[in-house]
Design an enzyme around this catalytic site. Structure first.
Site, short mmCIF file in Angstrom:
data_model
loop_
_atom_site.label_atom_id
_atom_site.label_comp_id
_atom_site.label_asym_id
_atom_site.label_seq_id
_atom_site.Cartn_x
_atom_site.Cartn_y
_atom_site.Cartn_z
N GLY A 1 23.96 -57.44 -59.65
CA GLY A 1 25.03 -56.48 -59.73
C GLY A 1 24.67 -55.12 -59.29
N SER B 1 29.82 -57.60 -66.23
CA SER B 1 28.42 -57.95 -65.69
C SER B 1 28.62 -58.52 -64.35
CB SER B 1 27.55 -59.07 -66.17
OG SER B 1 26.43 -59.34 -65.99
N THR B 2 28.55 -57.45 -63.47
CA THR B 2 28.83 -57.61 -61.98
C THR B 2 28.09 -58.82 -61.29
OG1 THR B 2 27.92 -55.86 -61.22
CG2 THR B 2 30.22 -55.62 -61.76
N CYS B 3 26.86 -58.97 -61.79
CA CYS B 3 25.84 -59.81 -61.39
C CYS B 3 26.23 -61.33 -61.23
CB CYS B 3 24.53 -59.76 -61.97
SG CYS B 3 23.85 -58.07 -62.01
N TYR B 4 27.06 -61.46 -62.38
CA TYR B 4 27.63 -62.75 -62.54
C TYR B 4 28.98 -62.50 -62.46
CZ TYR B 4 22.93 -63.20 -64.41
OH TYR B 4 21.56 -63.47 -64.49
#
Length: 1201
Positions: A868, A1167-1170
């Protein structure tokens, strides 16, 4: 000197001096035998008979030996007498020659004339030149011809050398023998004549010999001719000319050998030791003798059967027409005789009838040794060039000046040129000169704005004159050549055409058709592509594209075959019908020809209207946007052209030729055809015709690539068709005129699976030459647009998946841990830090990169990067670097405000390197599936795809400049009034720079004649030259991570419309996604719920109600808050990876607070990673809306938690 009987005598001597046969009885001693009675040694009767026979044989042998000895003695005496006679005759010849020319008037008696006979009896090729020179002078005198100032008067006017030709049969025989031998010797002297190194004496001798033959073969110089013996004299001269032109006479090989020693042009005499008059006399005499068989054939001789000129014409074609630069070697005054119809027509007929034999003899001939030329061309190639030169008369290089030789048979000319051109192409292919990438020549030419001089790889230098083989084809590149052929076409209906000429059917060949002309120029395009590597076929294409009515005629012939029974003709067009035989399974195809339109004005639009064959009344102008026709878009069959479903192998040679010429010519015209002419004025074709052309080419190219093009013979057609198809497709992508189903129709039933197509594309793109040789796979590269857009997106994903897998197998993947690349980025210096730490990683950028941010306060920010933070880093660096204020990129002046490299960036410190780094940033975003919310201009995307931009694309970059150039292009008055020159002024960093559009542009005034060149030069500078250095820098960075072949799956317009290429990212101009809003229904159907939430949870229902009430901009901000990109995936949220997720964040609120109207105070986080939204359990819609808006405008993520 050797006697004629010496060889015969020697053979006898050899036979006599051989050892006699050894007989058995010759070894036994002579024994006397008595026959009267018995003795001690009596013999039998058989033995006696044998002995008698042996004695008889011995006596016969002795008699023969005696006769041989006498013969030897006589032969030796004769030989000695002959030698003495030769010496005496030589002395008399010398004395007679000197005395004959010592005075102006001197009589010669008949005895002196008889004494000249031994001259020819003893003369041979090895004789001394002085002796032969005296003999030539004497014989010329006997013929009563003038030699310089001297002239001999013959005492017996009815008795001279030529009178023997009309005398008794014995005198005729003697005269014929002496005349033939004299001609043979004179021709040998001509072949050995070298005007450069032979000296003046050799030239005088050759001149005398040529003058002697000329007079000997022309009865006009015979003063002994009377009315009674005229027919006899003509008959013997005819026989003598027949001998001279025969293989035994050797006229044409000797002339060829002499011509090989001449310079081109003939006027160059710097290295010559021969006086010009002597050289001219020799050359003129040689030409006279070469044409003598043709002239004699027209004599009115009272002998059954005229002189057969076919053999002479055959020898003339083989030995004379194959001389390199024939017309340039000869004085100009001699060329009209060689161009006369009485000479050209028999030669063209011979080439047409005996083409196999003549071409075989040409191929077997020893090639010319041309100085300063390493490449040896086929002899037939020189015959082709010489035929064109001799058949045309062009005063200069102007397009509208020139003409064919008077009385030329156009049919013979066109067919012979086609035969020789086809033979040359076959030889070039076998010799290896035709390369598979020859089509790239034209593409390289058309991407250059600088003028290029016509040149050829087969150049050769003659003195100070540098000539080119391709210069000999200049008449073919001039418009008058084509116009005169079109004008002289005979309108003969219902002519059954075959794929090849019948060798002996001249009656059939008398009909010149459009197809014959198409063959000629199709061959010329291919020849220019191979032998003219600097500019390729550009000179021919320039002429063809702007010849009035020619392109429309070609399309009319093709349309009647490809769309039979459904052909619409423009009003006022009158075509002549003819049939073209196709293959055995093909039907007849009508071919139509349109009469040449009348001359118009000088306006560009008028010229294009002439090309279409339409008048101004026929042009339907539509203001604003282009008009369209109703098309059946719900079916693919309309656009899948049945006659072309088998590719080029399913059509005849005739149709292939027409298609090749049409595609090559129209693709060239499309380069200069602007959108106003194409869409509004609809020249040269209507939009309905444009759709038919597009469907025809689309079907042909796809099926040709899928089923196999049929080998090298179909490569020119496939290259031209593919190029024309791509130009039409790109224009349609920019301004649509075709329904989408048209481009997809050929492959709707037989497209390969996505994974297979991706792997095939990846393998074959590395070997483009092999791609076209593998059926069913070459279409993946050649016609990617036949695959639906979604499938091409999946193919792109497959490419990156395969690349990651190969890197993993090779151990190059750096996953989490010690092998990851760690970078520390300061919030206030994100571009500078990213450039310093990532720019020099190269292909290592494909590895995993972990980002740690340092706040503006200098403190490390909390959080672990599982993807993210890196997505945020790429988004922020793109936002900062692509901003116009940063100076690396600027926005176009159009309403779209698209990004394009700032030309002033090259003056900034590390400006070019920074743009290359931004290319790597975009490449990394593509590779990792990260959305970047920026849009590039159409022109810039074209450069990234390796494509050239043309005039009509300027409107997408600078609309005002485009309008100004169109004003200049269509200006009615004198353009000089506008005071323009070939320069452009740029201003950068406070300084003004003047750029020349061409060498000497400051001094080149724009006129009506060169205004088109100015318009396209200005457009070329703005669209290509100006932006090219920075585009190349960006391209280098981009291709460090993304293969160029992956990008070529898409066109520039598809990039700018938003291409969803990988898992969870879109591109708008290689960067962003689809529309500036999101589809809530699609997002809701592809959302995952975790932490206790379900689709029926109250907070979840409130969430969807709230975002449904958001403004589009707010919804995009929400999407960016969760996924780090504001654009929705173009192919839908089902492709977003990881899936959009709403996670429950439980918050305990006291009961009294709930009763009092209070709600959860905690803010949503992400949570931009997910791609996960952490949503607290809000109770009220107002609270949820307020908290969401606060969070998405705070430019923070999981820190909010």
């Amino acid at each position: 000197m050797e006697s004629p009987n010496s060889r015969y005598t020697d053979s006898i001597v050899v036979g006599v001096l051989e050892d006699p046969p050894v007989l058995p009885w010759m070894t036994i001693a002579n024994i006397r035998v008595s026959l009267r009675g018995a003795s001690a040694r009596e013999i039998t009767r058989d033995a006696l008979l044998e002995k008698v026979s042996q004695e008889r044989e011995l006596r016969n042998y002795t008699r023969r030996a005696t006769a041989a000895a006498i013969l030897i003695q006589e032969s030796l005496e004769t030989l000695q007498c002959d030698k003495d006679g030769i010496c005496a005759t030589s002395r008399r010849m010398g004395n007679l020659g000197e005395s004959s020319f010592c005075a102006d008037d001197k009589n010669m008696d008949f005895q002196q004339f008889i004494e000249t006979f031994p001259f020819l009896y003893y003369i041979s090729i090895n004789s001394t030149s002085e002796y032969f020179y005296q003999g030539c002078k004497l014989y010329s005198a006997l013929l009563q011809t003038s030699i310089g100032k001297h002239k001999l008067n013959w005492s017996y006017s009815n008795m001279n050398f030529c009178s023997l030709a009309t005398g008794t049969p014995e005198e005729r025989r003697i005269w014929a023998y002496e005349a033939q031998k004299l001609i043979s010797i004179c021709l040998f002297i001509l072949s050995e004549c070298d005007t450069h190194s032979g000296g003046q004496d050799t030239a005088v001798l050759s001149s005398m010999a040529m003058r002697l033959i000329v007079v000997l073969t022309d009865t006009k110089g015979w003063k002994s001719i009377t009315v009674d013996n005229f027919q006899d004299a003509e008959r013997v001269v005819k026989n003598l000319v027949r001998f001279m032109g025969s293989r035994k006479g050797g006229l044409y090989p000797c002339i060829r050998k002499y011509f090989s020693k001449l310079d081109a042009p003939c006027s160059s005499l710097k290295n010559s030791v021969v006086q010009p008059d002597e050289r001219f006399l020799i050359t003129a005499s040689a030409i006279t003798l070469a044409l003598r068989p043709f002239q004699t054939a027209n004599l009115d001789v009272a002998e059954p059967g005229p002189l057969n000129v076919q053999y002479a014409a055959e020898q003339y074609c083989v030995h004379i027409l194959t001389i390199p630069w024939l017309a340039q070697r000869l004085p100009a005054v001699l060329l009209p005789a060689m161009k006369h119809k009485s000479i050209l027509s028999p030669c063209l007929e011979a080439l047409l009838i005996l083409r196999k034999k003549i071409l075989k003899e040409m191929a077997e001939m020893q090639p010319f040794q041309i100085p300063h030329c390493s490449n040896v061309l086929l002899q037939g190639s020189w015959a082709l060039a010489n035929v064109i030169c001799l058949a045309t008369e062009s005063e200069n290089d102007c397009m509208d000046q020139g003409q064919f030789t008077q009385g030329l048979n156009y049919m013979l000319y066109v067919h012979v040129v086609n035969i020789l051109a086809e033979n040359l192409l076959d030889w070039l292919e076998n010799f290896g000169w035709i390369r598979k990438d020859s089509q790239e020549i034209l593409e390289n030419i058309e991407t250059s704005a600088n003028p290029i001089d016509l040149a050829c790889s087969t150049d050769t230098t003659f003195g100070s004159t540098k000539m080119s083989y391709m210069d000999l084809f200049r008449p073919v590149c001039q418009q008058w050549h084509l116009m005169m052929l079109l004008t002289n076409m005979k309108n003969v209906p219902e002519i059954i055409r075959c794929n090849s000429l019948l060798p002996n059917n001249l009656e059939y060949a008398r009909k010149l058709e459009l197809l014959d002309i198409a063959y000629l120029y199709s061959y010329m395009l291919r020849i220019f592509s191979v032998l003219n590597p600097v500019v390729g076929p550009l000179p021919v294409l320039n002429m063809l594209a702007f010849t009035p009515g020619f392109l429309v005629n070609l399309w009319a012939a093709l349309e009647s075959y490809i769309f039979p029974g459904d052909v619409k003709f423009s009003e006022g067009n009158d075509y002549c019908k003819s049939k073209i035989c196709t293959n055995k399974n093909d039907g007849a195809c009508e071919k139509k020809q349109k009469q040449t339109s009348k001359d118009g004005g000088n306006k560009w639009v008028t010229m294009l209207q002439k090309i279409t064959g339409k008048s101004q009344m026929d042009v339907d102008l539509v203001s604003g946007q282009a008009r369209t026709s109703q098309v059946k878009e719900d079916t693919f069959d309309v656009w899948d052209v049945e006659p072309l479903r088998c590719g080029p192998q399913g059509i005849s040679k005739d149709i292939s030729c027409l298609l090749h010429l049409f595609c090559a010519t129209y693709s060239h015209l499309l380069l200069v055809l602007d959108d106003i002419e194409f869409y509004e004025k609809q020249v040269p074709f209507t939009l309905e015709q444009q759709r038919r052309i597009a469907s025809m080419l689309n079907t042909l190219v796809y099926n040709g690539s899928s089923n196999g093009s049929g080998g090298e013979q179909n490569r020119p057609l496939m290259d031209a068709a593919a190029r024309c198809l791509h130009l039409l497709y790109e224009r349609d992508c920019r301004h649509q005129f075709c329904p989408p189903g048209l481009w997809l129709s050929p492959a709707r039933n037989n497209r390969p699976p996505i994974a297979e197509a991706a792997r095939t594309h990846e393998v074959l793109s590395a070997k483009a030459d092999d791609a076209l040789t593998i059926p069913s796979m070459a279409s993946v590269i050649t016609t990617t647009h036949v695959f639906p857009f979604e499938e091409r997106v999946q193919m792109f994903r497959e490419f990156i998946k395969m690349d990651k897998f190969s890197r993993k197998m090779a151990g190059e993947v750096a996953g989490p841990g010690s092998r990851s690349i760690e970078v520390v980025i300061r919030r206030g210096h994100i571009v500078e830090d990213g450039f310093q730490q990532l720019n020099y990683l190269g292909s290592r950028l494909k590895s995993c990169i972990h980002v740690s941010f340092v706040s503006e306060c200098g403190l490390p920010e909390a959080g672990l990067d599982y993807g993210g933070l890196f997505k945020e880093f790429l988004t922020d660096i793109a936002k900062a670097a692509f901003a116009p204020e940063y100076g690396l990129f600027s926005q176009t002046s159009t309403s779209d405000r698209l990004l394009i490299p700032n030309t002033a960036a090259r003056f900034l410190e590390n400006g070019t390197q920074m743009i290359e780094f931004l290319g790597k940033v975009v490449g990394k975003a593509l590779y990792e599936g990260i959305l970047l919310d920026y849009s590039f201009s159409h022109v810039f995307i074209q450069k990234l795809l390796g494509r050239y931009s043309f005039l009509d694309e300027l409107s997408t970059l600078d609309l005002q400049l485009y309008r100004n150039l169109m004003y200049v292009k269509n200006y009615d008055g004198d353009v000089k009034e506008l005071s323009l020159d070939f320069t452009v002024t740029e201003e950068s960093l406070g300084k003004r720079h003047i750029i020349e559009l061409k060498p000497g542009g400051k001094d080149a005034i724009v006129t009506n004649e060169n205004k088109l060149q100015y318009v396209h030069a200005m457009a070329d500078y703005k669209l290509n030259r100006q932006v090219l250095p920075l585009s190349n820098a960006f391209y280098r960075g981009l291709t460090d991570l993304i293969s160029p072949s992956w990008l070529k799956l898409f066109n520039a317009s598809e990039f700018n419309q938003g291409i969803r290429l990988l898992g969870d990212f879109d591109l708008y101009g290689l960067l962003s996604g689809g529309n500036h809003d999101i589809d809530i229904t699609d997002l809701r159907n592809n959302t995952r719920y975790t932490g206790g939430y379900t689709e029926g949870s109250r907070t979840v229902k409130l969430f969807w109600e709230v975002i449904a009430g958001f403004e589009p901009k707010e919804r995009c901000m929400l999407l960016k808050f969760v996924t780090s990109c504001s654009r929705a995936p173009l192919l839908g949220f089902r492709h977003l990876q990881p899936t959009f997720t709403i996670h429950k964040v439980a918050c305990d609120v006291p009961l009294w607070a709930t009763i009092g109207g209070q709600d959860v105070e905690r803010l949503p986080s992400a949570s931009t990673c997910y791609n996960t939204l952490k949503l607290p359990t809000y109770k009220r819609p107002s609270t949820l809306r307020a908290k969401l808006l606060y969070s998405i405008n705070s430019n923070a993520g999981f820190e909010l938690s």
